[in-house]
Design a protein around this motif. Sequence first.
Motif, PDB file in Angstrom:
ATOM      1  N   ALA A  14       5.462  -8.018  -3.565  1.00  0.00           N
ATOM      2  CA  ALA A  14       5.487  -9.454  -3.826  1.00  0.00           C
ATOM      3  C   ALA A  14       6.913  -9.886  -4.131  1.00  0.00           C
ATOM      4  N   LEU A  31      -0.965 -10.104 -10.140  1.00  0.00           N
ATOM      5  CA  LEU A  31      -0.718  -9.345  -8.910  1.00  0.00           C
ATOM      6  C   LEU A  31      -0.967  -7.858  -9.123  1.00  0.00           C
ATOM      7  N   ALA A 195      -4.279 -11.026  -3.956  1.00  0.00           N
ATOM      8  CA  ALA A 195      -3.659  -9.704  -3.968  1.00  0.00           C
ATOM      9  C   ALA A 195      -4.624  -8.662  -3.411  1.00  0.00           C
TER      10      ALA A 195
END
Length: 206
Positions: A14, A31, A195
């Motif tokens: 990310a 995440l 995610a």
Amino acid sequence: MNPIEEIENEKIFAVLRMQDTDKIKQIVGSLYNGGIKIIELVIETSETVNVIEEITKQKNRPMIMAGGIITQRQAQIAINSGADVIVSPIFQMNLVRLCKSQKIPLIMTATTSNEAYSAWKARTQLIKISPANPMGGAEYIEDILRPMKFLNIIAAGSIKINDIPSYLKAGAKAVGIGRALYKDAASNEEIIKRAKEICDKIKEFK
């Protein structure tokens, strides 16, 4: 497993670029809970460095790449904060020398084939092609790799979630996703869901 091997193994990371430290920590936590284990935090303020230091002191945490580094001073501050990897948006030999002396991985960014080759000549272990999507997407990655299959490339820059598999099929070792992960997300649960969706998409490439 060293950080470079982990990036290649995870296939996804990310990218967060924002100044709200509370929001950064919130998104990073979501995440990580959703399965994304590598996060690039682009350093724009000293507060971002503090966030890196806070996260890297945790026992169960994502691997943190410090992004947006263009000077040796910035790199040293990021290294001191506990960053696992330094990411530069440019090709800079001073950073190569510093990171080598500090024994910390350096990822340099390239846009053209020539820049990517220069980064490889400087023994950069991973080369980030960015902005990948505006330059032509997965086909652009294929075009760069066709005559230079020895390049270890990761791709980032306005990449959509559904396009991740095409980049990996094109030869990218990993793909970076930014705002598509958290933009307009109504809750932490929504970020976790996105995610998990990404992690499901890349299972076949592991």
